[in-house]
Design a protein around this motif. Structure first.
Motif, PDB file in Angstrom:
ATOM      1  N   ARG A  34      -2.961  -4.774 -13.706  1.00  0.00           N
ATOM      2  CA  ARG A  34      -4.132  -6.311 -13.928  1.00  0.00           C
ATOM      3  C   ARG A  34      -3.608  -7.355 -13.109  1.00  0.00           C
ATOM      4  O   ARG A  34      -3.275  -8.333 -13.648  1.00  0.00           O
ATOM      5  N   THR A  35      -3.211  -6.991 -11.668  1.00  0.00           N
ATOM      6  CA  THR A  35      -2.488  -8.200 -11.106  1.00  0.00           C
ATOM      7  C   THR A  35      -3.005  -8.439  -9.616  1.00  0.00           C
ATOM      8  O   THR A  35      -3.296  -7.277  -9.172  1.00  0.00           O
ATOM      9  N   GLU A  36      -3.006  -9.679  -9.257  1.00  0.00           N
ATOM     10  CA  GLU A  36      -3.651  -9.877  -7.946  1.00  0.00           C
ATOM     11  C   GLU A  36      -2.114  -9.499  -6.813  1.00  0.00           C
ATOM     12  O   GLU A  36      -1.177  -9.670  -7.132  1.00  0.00           O
ATOM     13  N   LEU A  37      -2.856  -8.763  -5.635  1.00  0.00           N
ATOM     14  CA  LEU A  37      -1.771  -8.364  -4.880  1.00  0.00           C
ATOM     15  C   LEU A  37      -1.305  -9.336  -3.842  1.00  0.00           C
ATOM     16  O   LEU A  37      -2.019 -10.304  -3.697  1.00  0.00           O
ATOM     17  N   ALA A  38      -0.090  -9.514  -3.708  1.00  0.00           N
ATOM     18  CA  ALA A  38       0.526 -10.149  -2.747  1.00  0.00           C
ATOM     19  C   ALA A  38       0.334  -9.883  -1.387  1.00  0.00           C
ATOM     20  O   ALA A  38       0.207  -8.738  -1.047  1.00  0.00           O
ATOM     21  N   VAL A  39       0.129 -10.859  -0.534  1.00  0.00           N
ATOM     22  CA  VAL A  39      -0.350 -10.638   0.988  1.00  0.00           C
ATOM     23  C   VAL A  39       0.921 -11.315   1.693  1.00  0.00           C
ATOM     24  O   VAL A  39       1.209 -12.273   1.515  1.00  0.00           O
ATOM     25  N   ALA A  40       1.124 -10.487   2.872  1.00  0.00           N
ATOM     26  CA  ALA A  40       1.832 -11.114   3.991  1.00  0.00           C
ATOM     27  C   ALA A  40       1.367 -10.433   5.266  1.00  0.00           C
ATOM     28  O   ALA A  40       0.835  -9.594   5.391  1.00  0.00           O
ATOM     29  N   VAL A  41       1.287 -11.596   6.114  1.00  0.00           N
ATOM     30  CA  VAL A  41       0.580 -11.582   7.332  1.00  0.00           C
ATOM     31  C   VAL A  41       1.618 -11.987   8.528  1.00  0.00           C
ATOM     32  O   VAL A  41       2.029 -13.142   8.340  1.00  0.00           O
ATOM     33  N   ASP A  42       1.966 -11.271   9.225  1.00  0.00           N
ATOM     34  CA  ASP A  42       3.021 -11.533  10.345  1.00  0.00           C
ATOM     35  C   ASP A  42       2.079 -11.540  11.678  1.00  0.00           C
ATOM     36  O   ASP A  42       1.535 -10.537  12.187  1.00  0.00           O
ATOM     37  N   GLU A  43       1.913 -12.661  12.283  1.00  0.00           N
ATOM     38  CA  GLU A  43       0.860 -12.862  13.454  1.00  0.00           C
ATOM     39  C   GLU A  43       1.553 -12.373  14.547  1.00  0.00           C
ATOM     40  O   GLU A  43       1.009 -12.193  15.659  1.00  0.00           O
ATOM     41  N   LEU A  44       2.939 -12.367  14.700  1.00  0.00           N
ATOM     42  CA  LEU A  44       3.683 -11.818  15.983  1.00  0.00           C
ATOM     43  C   LEU A  44       3.640 -10.265  16.062  1.00  0.00           C
ATOM     44  O   LEU A  44       3.168  -9.686  17.040  1.00  0.00           O
ATOM     45  N   THR A  45       3.726  -9.665  14.936  1.00  0.00           N
ATOM     46  CA  THR A  45       3.745  -7.996  14.990  1.00  0.00           C
ATOM     47  C   THR A  45       2.608  -7.488  14.524  1.00  0.00           C
ATOM     48  O   THR A  45       2.419  -6.185  14.732  1.00  0.00           O
ATOM     49  N   LEU A  46       1.345  -8.326  14.389  1.00  0.00           N
ATOM     50  CA  LEU A  46       0.160  -8.001  13.829  1.00  0.00           C
ATOM     51  C   LEU A  46       0.239  -7.133  12.379  1.00  0.00           C
ATOM     52  O   LEU A  46      -0.565  -6.114  12.283  1.00  0.00           O
ATOM     53  N   ARG A  47       1.270  -7.117  11.767  1.00  0.00           N
ATOM     54  CA  ARG A  47       1.396  -6.446  10.342  1.00  0.00           C
ATOM     55  C   ARG A  47       1.125  -7.097   9.329  1.00  0.00           C
ATOM     56  O   ARG A  47       0.990  -8.402   9.214  1.00  0.00           O
ATOM     57  N   VAL A  48       0.189  -6.563   8.650  1.00  0.00           N
ATOM     58  CA  VAL A  48      -0.398  -6.877   7.293  1.00  0.00           C
ATOM     59  C   VAL A  48      -0.273  -6.018   6.236  1.00  0.00           C
ATOM     60  O   VAL A  48      -0.435  -4.772   6.145  1.00  0.00           O
ATOM     61  N   THR A  49       0.463  -6.547   5.106  1.00  0.00           N
ATOM     62  CA  THR A  49       0.691  -5.857   3.879  1.00  0.00           C
ATOM     63  C   THR A  49       0.133  -6.473   2.534  1.00  0.00           C
ATOM     64  O   THR A  49       0.106  -7.822   2.586  1.00  0.00           O
ATOM     65  N   MET A  50      -0.248  -5.804   1.867  1.00  0.00           N
ATOM     66  CA  MET A  50      -0.753  -6.159   0.369  1.00  0.00           C
ATOM     67  C   MET A  50      -0.418  -5.259  -0.855  1.00  0.00           C
ATOM     68  O   MET A  50      -0.312  -3.949  -0.556  1.00  0.00           O
ATOM     69  N   THR A  51       0.422  -5.863  -1.482  1.00  0.00           N
ATOM     70  CA  THR A  51       1.263  -5.115  -2.637  1.00  0.00           C
ATOM     71  C   THR A  51       1.184  -5.860  -3.963  1.00  0.00           C
ATOM     72  O   THR A  51       1.093  -6.956  -3.946  1.00  0.00           O
ATOM     73  N   CYS A  52       1.515  -4.974  -5.091  1.00  0.00           N
ATOM     74  CA  CYS A  52       1.626  -5.489  -6.183  1.00  0.00           C
ATOM     75  C   CYS A  52       2.953  -6.151  -6.564  1.00  0.00           C
ATOM     76  O   CYS A  52       3.737  -5.560  -6.428  1.00  0.00           O
ATOM     77  N   PRO A  53       3.198  -7.227  -7.039  1.00  0.00           N
ATOM     78  CA  PRO A  53       4.239  -7.937  -7.143  1.00  0.00           C
ATOM     79  C   PRO A  53       5.166  -7.464  -8.455  1.00  0.00           C
ATOM     80  O   PRO A  53       6.179  -7.391  -8.420  1.00  0.00           O
ATOM     81  N   ARG A  54       4.271  -6.504  -9.174  1.00  0.00           N
ATOM     82  CA  ARG A  54       4.857  -5.894 -10.572  1.00  0.00           C
ATOM     83  C   ARG A  54       5.442  -4.439 -10.088  1.00  0.00           C
ATOM     84  O   ARG A  54       6.657  -4.243 -10.495  1.00  0.00           O
ATOM     85  N   CYS A  55       4.376  -3.757  -9.607  1.00  0.00           N
ATOM     86  CA  CYS A  55       4.790  -2.260  -9.264  1.00  0.00           C
ATOM     87  C   CYS A  55       5.136  -1.904  -8.118  1.00  0.00           C
ATOM     88  O   CYS A  55       5.693  -0.587  -7.738  1.00  0.00           O
TER      89      CYS A  55
END
Length: 120
Positions: free
Chosen positions: A70-91
């Protein structure tokens, strides 16, 4: 994907304002699913630029939401490598089909912005 984001012929490079208007029209006509947009109609930006906003979290559809925690996912966007990740900060997980589509849209948004900058 639809004709507004993918075409059979050579890709057309569109500026942000043009693509925003095109995607708005396509979505209004039922030709483009909201999850497939490369732009954000709420913020008027490329989707990868504002995906971390709380406006893009939905526990109902599971966009950027971990049901188990029951948690908002954290987002990481790397504009150099075009990498995007969304993960739960808890699990550390929290993926869903909706978040997978949003991640793919962010990657496509990054590529489209890069192409528009090169064309300018």
């Amino acid at each position: 994907m639809t004709a507004t984001t993918c075409s059979a012929g050579p890709a057309r490079v569109r500026s942000l304002p043009v693509l925003l208007a095109t995607e708005d029209d396509a979505e209004d006509m039922g030709l483009l699913a909201p999850d497939d947009r490369l732009t954000c109609h709420v913020h008027g930006r490329w989707i990868h630029q504002c995906v971390a906003s709380p406006a893009h979290v939905s526990p109902v559809t599971r966009h950027r939401w971990c049901r188990g925690c029951r948690t908002e996912l954290a987002v990481a966007v790397d504009e150099l490598t075009l990498r995007v990740t969304m993960t739960c900060p808890r699990c550390g997980h929290g993926s869903s089909p909706a978040t997978t589509r949003l991640t793919a849209a962010c990657r496509a948004s990054l590529a489209a912005e890069r192409a528009a900058r090169r064309a300018a």
